[in-house]
Design a protein around this motif. Structure first.
Motif, PDB file in Angstrom:
ATOM      1  N   SER A  69      11.247  20.190  45.359  1.00 57.99           N
ATOM      2  CA  SER A  69      12.191  19.392  44.748  1.00 57.99           C
ATOM      3  C   SER A  69      12.702  18.561  45.855  1.00 57.99           C
ATOM      4  O   SER A  69      12.668  18.797  47.115  1.00 57.99           O
ATOM      5  CB  SER A  69      13.295  20.275  44.383  1.00 57.99           C
ATOM      6  OG  SER A  69      13.969  21.017  45.215  1.00 57.99           O
ATOM      7  N   TRP A  70      13.259  17.386  45.617  1.00 58.29           N
ATOM      8  CA  TRP A  70      13.610  16.358  46.575  1.00 58.29           C
ATOM      9  C   TRP A  70      15.106  15.720  46.127  1.00 58.29           C
ATOM     10  O   TRP A  70      14.942  14.810  45.393  1.00 58.29           O
ATOM     11  CB  TRP A  70      12.507  15.128  46.679  1.00 58.29           C
ATOM     12  CG  TRP A  70      11.261  15.450  47.230  1.00 58.29           C
ATOM     13  CD1 TRP A  70      10.759  15.464  48.556  1.00 58.29           C
ATOM     14  CD2 TRP A  70      10.152  15.921  46.599  1.00 58.29           C
ATOM     15  NE1 TRP A  70       9.468  15.874  48.467  1.00 58.29           N
ATOM     16  CE2 TRP A  70       8.918  16.202  47.453  1.00 58.29           C
ATOM     17  CE3 TRP A  70       9.985  16.145  44.995  1.00 58.29           C
ATOM     18  CZ2 TRP A  70       8.025  16.611  46.854  1.00 58.29           C
ATOM     19  CZ3 TRP A  70       8.790  16.475  44.577  1.00 58.29           C
ATOM     20  CH2 TRP A  70       7.705  16.679  45.617  1.00 58.29           C
ATOM     21  N   PRO A  71      16.121  16.230  46.629  1.00 57.33           N
ATOM     22  CA  PRO A  71      17.395  15.519  46.212  1.00 57.33           C
ATOM     23  C   PRO A  71      17.406  14.235  46.757  1.00 57.33           C
ATOM     24  O   PRO A  71      17.146  13.744  47.774  1.00 57.33           O
ATOM     25  CB  PRO A  71      18.294  16.406  47.029  1.00 57.33           C
ATOM     26  CG  PRO A  71      17.725  17.695  47.523  1.00 57.33           C
ATOM     27  CD  PRO A  71      16.291  17.245  47.510  1.00 57.33           C
ATOM     28  N   SER A  72      18.219  13.369  45.912  1.00 58.04           N
ATOM     29  CA  SER A  72      18.391  11.995  46.135  1.00 58.04           C
ATOM     30  C   SER A  72      19.628  11.912  47.397  1.00 58.04           C
ATOM     31  O   SER A  72      19.641  10.817  48.224  1.00 58.04           O
ATOM     32  CB  SER A  72      18.956  11.423  44.877  1.00 58.04           C
ATOM     33  OG  SER A  72      20.137  11.877  44.280  1.00 58.04           O
ATOM     34  N   ALA A  73      20.174  13.030  47.649  1.00 54.65           N
ATOM     35  CA  ALA A  73      21.226  12.956  48.905  1.00 54.65           C
ATOM     36  C   ALA A  73      21.482  14.512  49.091  1.00 54.65           C
ATOM     37  O   ALA A  73      21.148  15.415  48.320  1.00 54.65           O
ATOM     38  CB  ALA A  73      22.710  12.378  48.020  1.00 54.65           C
ATOM     39  N   GLU A  74      22.017  14.427  50.424  1.00 56.92           N
ATOM     40  CA  GLU A  74      22.241  15.708  50.758  1.00 56.92           C
ATOM     41  C   GLU A  74      23.641  16.232  50.406  1.00 56.92           C
ATOM     42  O   GLU A  74      24.674  15.596  50.277  1.00 56.92           O
ATOM     43  CB  GLU A  74      22.450  15.531  52.483  1.00 56.92           C
ATOM     44  CG  GLU A  74      23.004  16.778  53.093  1.00 56.92           C
ATOM     45  CD  GLU A  74      22.144  18.087  52.661  1.00 56.92           C
ATOM     46  OE1 GLU A  74      22.711  19.349  52.347  1.00 56.92           O
ATOM     47  OE2 GLU A  74      20.874  18.239  52.682  1.00 56.92           O
ATOM     48  N   ARG A  75      23.341  17.415  49.535  1.00 57.79           N
ATOM     49  CA  ARG A  75      24.785  17.923  48.804  1.00 57.79           C
ATOM     50  C   ARG A  75      25.038  19.446  49.193  1.00 57.79           C
ATOM     51  O   ARG A  75      25.919  19.969  48.664  1.00 57.79           O
ATOM     52  CB  ARG A  75      24.264  17.951  47.341  1.00 57.79           C
ATOM     53  CG  ARG A  75      24.124  16.714  46.825  1.00 57.79           C
ATOM     54  CD  ARG A  75      24.111  16.410  45.406  1.00 57.79           C
ATOM     55  NE  ARG A  75      23.866  15.176  44.869  1.00 57.79           N
ATOM     56  CZ  ARG A  75      22.896  14.485  44.609  1.00 57.79           C
ATOM     57  NH1 ARG A  75      21.710  15.084  44.941  1.00 57.79           N
ATOM     58  NH2 ARG A  75      22.792  13.160  44.154  1.00 57.79           N
ATOM     59  N   GLY A  76      24.404  19.933  50.186  1.00 55.62           N
ATOM     60  CA  GLY A  76      24.639  21.532  50.794  1.00 55.62           C
ATOM     61  C   GLY A  76      26.083  21.631  51.174  1.00 55.62           C
ATOM     62  O   GLY A  76      26.503  20.775  51.759  1.00 55.62           O
TER      63      GLY A  76
END
Length: 162
Positions: A69-76
């Motif tokens: 998976s490749w998130p469109s933004a860092e959300r961690g």
């Protein structure tokens, strides 16, 4: 529809991968209180050779894996074991991309005595959570992510995979 699926490996048709991906993504978003109509996920249904290329290119691991998976933004989340901040509707509807490999998924499902459909649904729930900032590197985060997966899968009538 939340998911836009490109099928490179026709074997995925036997489990209707586009429908499984959509069902898993919608269930995950709803579980987290997000409106599925606000979000998009691009899906690549491929084989082990293709996912090994992607794994080499993006993770420097030149071997197949089940799902990437490749998130469109860092959300961690900053604090271990806490929920990531939810994306804001209207800012960017693209959550990211997911690739899934038929060969590895089929082998894992058979080894675990699970149906390919149930195993694939689990992997899509897992990958969608990754797009939303969930992770399993830190123990507390893994506990949170797995609990979410089990709850979502339970709502879909799929037994606890752990």
């Amino acid at each position: 529809m939340v998911t836009d699926t490109l099928i490179e490996d026709g074997r995925w048709q036997e489990v209707d991968l586009p429908a499984l991906a959509e069902r898993a993504a919608v269930a995950t978003l709803r579980h987290l209180g997000l409106d599925p109509d606000d979000w998009e996920i691009a899906v690549l249904a491929c084989d082990d050779a293709r996912i090994a290329e992607l794994n080499a290119d993006f993770r420097d691991k030149p071997q197949p894996t089940n799902v990437l998976s490749w998130p469109s933004a860092e959300r961690g989340a900053d604090q271990p074991g806490t929920r990531p901040a939810q994306p804001v509707p209207g800012t960017d509807g693209e959550l990211g991309d997911i690739a899934i490999a038929y060969d590895t998924c089929a082998q894992e499902a058979a080894a675990a005595c699970r149906s390919l459909a149930d195993h694939t649904t689990h992997l899509f729930v897992h990958a969608t959570l990754h797009l939303l900032g969930y992770d399993h590197v830190r123990d507390q985060d893994a506990t949170l992510m797995e609990a979410c997966e089990v709850q979502i899968l339970g709502k879909l009538g799929i037994p606890d995979p752990y």
